[in-house]
Motif scaffolding. Structure first.
Motif, mmCIF file in Angstrom:
data_model
loop_
_atom_site.group_PDB
_atom_site.id
_atom_site.type_symbol
_atom_site.label_atom_id
_atom_site.label_comp_id
_atom_site.label_asym_id
_atom_site.label_seq_id
_atom_site.Cartn_x
_atom_site.Cartn_y
_atom_site.Cartn_z
ATOM 1 N N LEU A 1 1.082 -9.774 -5.949
ATOM 2 C CA LEU A 1 1.584 -8.540 -5.338
ATOM 3 C C LEU A 1 0.990 -7.262 -5.941
ATOM 4 C CD1 LEU A 1 5.360 -8.993 -4.460
ATOM 5 C CD2 LEU A 1 3.518 -8.220 -2.963
ATOM 6 N N PRO A 2 0.997 -7.088 -7.251
ATOM 7 C CA PRO A 2 0.438 -5.838 -7.789
ATOM 8 C C PRO A 2 -1.013 -5.611 -7.392
ATOM 9 C CG PRO A 2 1.738 -6.952 -9.456
ATOM 10 C CD PRO A 2 1.599 -7.921 -8.318
ATOM 11 N N GLU A 3 -1.813 -6.680 -7.439
ATOM 12 C CA GLU A 3 -3.214 -6.556 -7.048
ATOM 13 C C GLU A 3 -3.343 -6.262 -5.558
ATOM 14 O OE1 GLU A 3 -7.355 -6.500 -7.086
ATOM 15 O OE2 GLU A 3 -5.899 -6.342 -8.719
ATOM 16 N N ALA A 4 -2.524 -6.916 -4.735
ATOM 17 C CA ALA A 4 -2.557 -6.685 -3.290
ATOM 18 C C ALA A 4 -2.192 -5.244 -2.959
ATOM 19 C CB ALA A 4 -1.591 -7.646 -2.596
ATOM 20 N N ILE A 5 -1.141 -4.738 -3.595
ATOM 21 C CA ILE A 5 -0.689 -3.364 -3.340
ATOM 22 C C ILE A 5 -1.742 -2.367 -3.783
ATOM 23 C CG2 ILE A 5 1.008 -1.642 -4.098
ATOM 24 C CD1 ILE A 5 3.042 -4.049 -4.062
ATOM 25 N N ALA A 6 -2.362 -2.605 -4.920
ATOM 26 C CA ALA A 6 -3.412 -1.707 -5.398
ATOM 27 C C ALA A 6 -4.581 -1.671 -4.417
ATOM 28 C CB ALA A 6 -3.887 -2.150 -6.777
ATOM 29 N N GLN A 7 -4.949 -2.816 -3.865
ATOM 30 C CA GLN A 7 -6.058 -2.848 -2.916
ATOM 31 C C GLN A 7 -5.680 -2.175 -1.600
ATOM 32 O OE1 GLN A 7 -8.506 -6.217 -2.285
ATOM 33 N NE2 GLN A 7 -8.458 -6.900 -4.400
ATOM 34 N N LEU A 8 -4.453 -2.394 -1.133
ATOM 35 C CA LEU A 8 -4.029 -1.782 0.128
ATOM 36 C C LEU A 8 -3.962 -0.263 0.031
ATOM 37 C CD1 LEU A 8 -1.195 -4.204 1.292
ATOM 38 C CD2 LEU A 8 -3.441 -3.892 2.341
ATOM 39 N N ALA A 9 -3.712 0.256 -1.144
ATOM 40 C CA ALA A 9 -3.577 1.706 -1.332
ATOM 41 C C ALA A 9 -4.924 2.423 -1.399
ATOM 42 C CB ALA A 9 -2.787 1.989 -2.611
ATOM 43 N N ARG A 10 -5.989 1.688 -1.623
ATOM 44 C CA ARG A 10 -7.296 2.322 -1.766
ATOM 45 C C ARG A 10 -7.701 3.050 -0.489
ATOM 46 N NH1 ARG A 10 -10.212 -2.728 -4.976
ATOM 47 N NH2 ARG A 10 -9.068 -2.435 -6.927
ATOM 48 N N PRO A 11 -8.387 4.207 -0.641
ATOM 49 C CA PRO A 11 -9.063 4.699 -1.840
ATOM 50 C C PRO A 11 -8.166 5.403 -2.859
ATOM 51 C CG PRO A 11 -9.443 6.217 -0.051
ATOM 52 C CD PRO A 11 -8.672 5.059 0.531
ATOM 53 N N ALA A 12 -6.899 5.600 -2.558
ATOM 54 C CA ALA A 12 -5.994 6.201 -3.543
ATOM 55 C C ALA A 12 -5.840 5.258 -4.730
ATOM 56 C CB ALA A 12 -4.631 6.475 -2.913
ATOM 57 N N MET A 13 -5.711 5.828 -5.902
ATOM 58 C CA MET A 13 -5.492 5.041 -7.116
ATOM 59 C C MET A 13 -4.047 5.265 -7.556
ATOM 60 S SD MET A 13 -8.381 3.514 -7.648
ATOM 61 C CE MET A 13 -8.279 2.980 -9.342
ATOM 62 N N LEU A 14 -3.207 4.278 -7.359
ATOM 63 C CA LEU A 14 -1.796 4.419 -7.677
ATOM 64 C C LEU A 14 -1.541 4.229 -9.170
ATOM 65 C CD1 LEU A 14 -0.090 2.430 -4.770
ATOM 66 C CD2 LEU A 14 -0.801 4.834 -4.826
ATOM 67 N N GLU A 15 -0.615 5.007 -9.692
ATOM 68 C CA GLU A 15 -0.184 4.822 -11.068
ATOM 69 C C GLU A 15 0.469 3.448 -11.209
ATOM 70 O OE1 GLU A 15 -0.439 6.851 -13.646
ATOM 71 O OE2 GLU A 15 -1.289 8.625 -12.669
#
Length: 232
Positions: free
Chosen positions: A53-67
């Motif tokens: 989940l954390p990796e999936a969410i980080a990829q879905l948010a790109r190009p934004a870089m979430l804290e």
């Protein structure tokens, strides 16, 4: 029975055993919206199914870089949304056609079966319980205790638990993450064309074969097993 006689086939869950894309996309959109983020939608979410989940969410948010703290918050919102959805009386993650029959056939042919999934153990247990599959697998590996796919940690743990050599194992999955994970673990990697990544991507990731229907799996394993067995 000696170790070199054991054979292990390891299945991905989402997109391989069960069709869960709509439930995953619904909960992902809910989690993103809850934190004021743009909803990724089904097509984009399909591309990351299989990752933790954390990796999936980080990829879905790109190009934004979430804290990191926001990724954790969205992750918790997703888990909460899925737990609530699972309590609905009409909630359903259907098995793909042929799953039970193929597991029975492989069992009769002496293959051990396992699961390696980006799902949490709670979610995997719910799927297996609902489909009467809880006792059909000798090893269950989830994201709770391992790095995200395509890191081979889950497969390495499955082989350690069962005592099976990687040359006597096969990873079955619908995404490039599954194929890359299997290749990294030194085992056969077989793609399924009914899941969430297309055939071309699976082949480019290094799949030894891609099947169109579950009932093709036993024959493909027999064909690929012969050269693997000769070097085991």
């Amino acid at each position: 029975m000696t170790t070199d006689l054991l054979r292990l086939v390891i299945f991905d869950c989402d997109g391989t055993l069960v069709d869960s894309q709509h439930a995953i996309a619904h909960c992902m959109d809910h989690a993103f919206a809850e934190h004021g983020l743009d909803c990724p939608g089904l097509e984009k979410t399909r591309t990351i199914i299989g990752l933790s989940l954390p990796e999936a969410i980080a990829q879905l948010a790109r190009p934004a870089m979430l804290e990191t703290t926001l990724i954790e918050a969205v992750t918790n919102s997703y888990k909460s949304a899925f737990f609530t959805l699972r309590q609905s009386p009409d909630f359903f993650e259907p098995l793909f056609p042929g799953v039970l029959e193929v597991i029975n056939t492989l069992d009769q042919r002496g293959w051990l079966s396992g699961v390696a999934t980006g799902k949490a153990r709670r979610g995997l247990d719910a799927v297996l319980d609902r489909n009467n599959l809880s006792k059909r697998f000798v090893t269950l590996q989830t994201c709770d205790n391992h790095p995200s796919k395509p890191h081979p940690s889950m497969l390495e743990a499955a082989m350690m638990e069962t005592g099976v050599d990687p040359r006597c194992c096969a990873m079955i999955g619908d995404t490039t993450f599954d194929i890359e994970m299997g290749r990294a673990a030194g085992m056969l990697s077989i793609g399924v064309a009914w899941g969430y990544h297309d055939r071309e991507k699976l082949q480019s990731a290094g799949a030894h074969a891609v099947i169109d229907h579950f009932d093709q799996l036993p024959a493909i394993l027999d064909d690929l097993w012969k050269p693997a067995a000769e070097t085991a």
